[in-house]
Design a protein around this motif. Structure first.
Motif, PDB file in Angstrom:
ATOM      1  N   LYS A  58       5.374  -6.139  -6.969  1.00  0.00           N
ATOM      2  CA  LYS A  58       6.683  -6.295  -6.325  1.00  0.00           C
ATOM      3  C   LYS A  58       6.592  -7.458  -5.344  1.00  0.00           C
ATOM      4  O   LYS A  58       5.633  -7.546  -4.582  1.00  0.00           O
ATOM      5  N   ARG A  61       0.969  -5.388  -0.356  1.00  0.00           N
ATOM      6  CA  ARG A  61       2.418  -5.512  -0.215  1.00  0.00           C
ATOM      7  C   ARG A  61       2.925  -6.918  -0.534  1.00  0.00           C
ATOM      8  O   ARG A  61       4.044  -7.084  -1.019  1.00  0.00           O
ATOM      9  N   ASN A  62       2.120  -7.941  -0.264  1.00  0.00           N
ATOM     10  CA  ASN A  62       2.562  -9.310  -0.568  1.00  0.00           C
ATOM     11  C   ASN A  62       2.262  -9.721  -2.001  1.00  0.00           C
ATOM     12  O   ASN A  62       2.599 -10.825  -2.421  1.00  0.00           O
ATOM     13  N   THR A  70       0.942   1.813   2.646  1.00  0.00           N
ATOM     14  CA  THR A  70       2.114   2.017   3.489  1.00  0.00           C
ATOM     15  C   THR A  70       3.018   0.791   3.462  1.00  0.00           C
ATOM     16  O   THR A  70       2.601  -0.308   3.079  1.00  0.00           O
ATOM     17  N   LEU A  71       4.249   0.976   3.912  1.00  0.00           N
ATOM     18  CA  LEU A  71       5.246  -0.080   3.806  1.00  0.00           C
ATOM     19  C   LEU A  71       4.861  -1.318   4.607  1.00  0.00           C
ATOM     20  O   LEU A  71       5.183  -2.444   4.212  1.00  0.00           O
ATOM     21  N   ASP A  72       4.151  -1.149   5.737  1.00  0.00           N
ATOM     22  CA  ASP A  72       3.734  -2.302   6.534  1.00  0.00           C
ATOM     23  C   ASP A  72       2.460  -2.946   6.000  1.00  0.00           C
ATOM     24  O   ASP A  72       2.006  -3.968   6.525  1.00  0.00           O
ATOM     25  N   GLY A  73       1.852  -2.363   4.962  1.00  0.00           N
ATOM     26  CA  GLY A  73       0.674  -2.941   4.342  1.00  0.00           C
ATOM     27  C   GLY A  73      -0.619  -2.726   5.101  1.00  0.00           C
ATOM     28  O   GLY A  73      -1.668  -3.247   4.699  1.00  0.00           O
ATOM     29  N   GLY A  91       8.743   4.322   1.782  1.00  0.00           N
ATOM     30  CA  GLY A  91       7.480   4.472   2.480  1.00  0.00           C
ATOM     31  C   GLY A  91       7.465   5.552   3.550  1.00  0.00           C
ATOM     32  O   GLY A  91       6.500   5.658   4.300  1.00  0.00           O
TER      33      GLY A  91
END
Length: 511
Positions: free
Chosen positions: A247, A293-294, A333-336, A376
């Motif tokens: 993503k 996440r990136n 997690t959403l913040d990575g 998340g």
């Protein structure tokens, strides 16, 4: 004809005067209001109990109405009238008030709420720091937050969890099997040597990947409604147990072979597939994988309990002894900043890879699998004893929210997933079970498989589409009727409000 002068007849509908029609319930409530206003709480409660009429029912109804309407200041005032020591309960409403102010770009008001209302109640400053970071970059960090009736309804759910212990929150009854009408829109036979252990839609909703032994089948869902099978992903020498899409670039995905390696694949715009890289650790095998996440690096769980990080070129950039189990899901997690995996079979580990910090979520049974919500904020944990627990993981200490029951699991890994307002799970009785996320009530059972259903996946774009995969080597795609789903959601909302009113009044009676 004169009305009777005694209030001993007819219960709360009896009258108390002969020359004026005045119901007993209204008369008692009038007296108790005066008693409460004069701080004679004990006397007011005693009168309510003796008369069998509770003044607080009106306040509870008012409180629910104020929460649903987003009247945060008024709802807090009503909550304080209902009972004392309500700091933890008001925290939930204040947090939602803060989010809605930020969503509406009312930054100054949000800052005031944080400084004057939330901070004084935050003993550890943890939540205050977290919410402060949202002010600095609200457009990025508010992803997944929304306003409106449904998220406000979740405030009532969380309040209900705080009011009474777990045993009081179990659904009073289950719905029938046909509350959510469904149709099978497609049955896919796997082109491969084995069972379907894992299936997942891409984030854009256009692609579906499903394991089949050592291979992975790919289907493309066209805008016109047609479905096209792409070439399978071939190259693993062990059965594939895990799939995860990149993503925001949905044309790449990772596959993980059982105690083997991780492969990164690319799908071209015309549907061709190719393997871009194989990631391996010498003398060790992989059990799960997840994208950073990136999308610029990859994490994998290894069969010795450690977690490894590679860049896209395959260079090892991190290795940690996280002591995970040999069958362990992996999420980020959403913040990575934290990896989520399983430790000691009944413990979820949140591993902060930058400084090796740890925190834990403790279950009361063996963990079979878990999945994280798209925003998340929540974790869905499947247990060996046929329970599925929903946990709120937004803060430092995860909080249990709800349990879903009814499916069958004795021997195999069975997976569940988030489906918007619903929760779905596979089952060893060859069916797919669907619950309402907010109430925990079973609202649908879908048949069609011939053997154990191992996995389910929800389409994030086509919101009423669900797929399931099983030991019968079949992938089923289901569509749910939108009108009936809306009717179910409306009915479940009314049920929630009724239950919340009961919880509030039971809590009040214990004060």
């Amino acid at each position: 004809m004169d009305m009777p002068s005694s209030s001993s007849q007819g219960g709360e509908n009896a009258v108390v005067r002969s020359n004026t029609i005045l119901k007993k319930s209204k008369f008692v409530r009038g007296i108790t209001k005066v008693l409460y206003s004069l701080c004679y709480d004990r006397e007011g409660k005693s009168l309510e109990k003796e008369a069998g009429i509770e003044l607080h029912e009106e306040r509870v109804d008012l409180f629910i109405e104020q929460i649903i309407d987003g009247q945060w200041d008024e709802s807090l005032s009503t909550l304080r009238e209902i009972g004392k020591h309500v700091d933890k309960k008001s925290f939930l409403a204040l947090e939602k008030k803060f989010y809605e102010l930020l969503i509406d770009d009312k930054v100054i008001e949000a800052c005031k709420t944080l400084r004057l209302e939330i901070a004084p109640l935050d003993d550890t400053d943890e939540i205050t720091r977290e919410l402060s970071s949202l002010i600095i970059s609200s457009s990025r960090n508010l992803c997944g937050q929304e306003s409106g009736i449904r998220p406000r309804k979740r405030v009532l759910e969380d309040l209900g969890n705080l009011l009474l212990p777990r045993k009081s929150l179990k659904p009073s009854h289950q719905h029938g099997k046909d509350k959510v009408p469904h149709t099978t829109i497609q049955t896919f036979m796997s082109h491969g040597p084995g069972e379907v252990w894992f299936a997942q839609f891409s984030h854009c909703g256009r692609y579906l990947a499903a394991t089949s032994g050592n291979d992975v089948n790919i289907w493309k869902f066209r805008e016109s409604g047609g479905i096209m099978r792409l070439n399978p992903l071939v190259g693993h020498v062990q059965p594939v147990s895990y799939i995860t899409w990149r993503k925001p670039n949905d044309l790449q995905l990772l596959t993980c072979g059982v105690e083997e390696n991780v492969k990164r694949w690319k799908i071209s715009p015309i549907g061709d597939v190719s393997c871009l890289h194989t990631y391996r650790k010498e003398n060790l095998g992989t059990v799960s994988c997840v994208w950073a996440r990136n999308g610029e690096s990859i994490y994998a769980g290894l069969d010795n309990g450690s977690i490894i990080k590679w860049n896209l070129q395959g260079e090892e950039v991190g290795l940690w002894d996280a002591r995970t189990t040999r069958i362990a899901d992996l999420a980020i997690t959403l913040d990575g900043r934290e990896l989520i995996t399983t430790r000691d079979y009944n413990t979820i580990l949140f591993f902060r890879w930058e400084d090796e910090g740890e925190r834990f979520l403790y279950e009361d049974g063996d963990i079979v699998s878990f999945s994280m919500s798209e925003d998340g904020c929540y974790l869905l944990v499947c247990l060996a004893d046929e329970r599925i627990n929903l946990w709120n993981i937004r803060h430092e200490n995860p909080r249990w929210v709800r349990t879903y029951e009814g499916h069958k699991r004795k021997r195999y890994v069975v997976r569940a997933c988030f489906c918007g307002q619903f929760i779905a799970s596979g089952s060893e009785d060859s069916k797919v079970y669907v619950w309402h996320r907010g109430t925990g009530r079973l609202i649908g059972v879908c048949g069609g498989h011939l053997d154990t259903v191992n996995c389910v996946s929800w389409n994030e774009v086509r919101l009423l589409m669900l797929v399931s995969g099983g030991d019968d080597r079949i992938v089923q795609a289901w569509n749910f009727d939108p009108d009936e789903c809306e009717n179910v959601l409306t009915g479940e909302l009314n049920y929630q409000l009724t239950r919340f009113s009961q919880w509030m009044n039971e809590w009040i009676s214990q004060l």
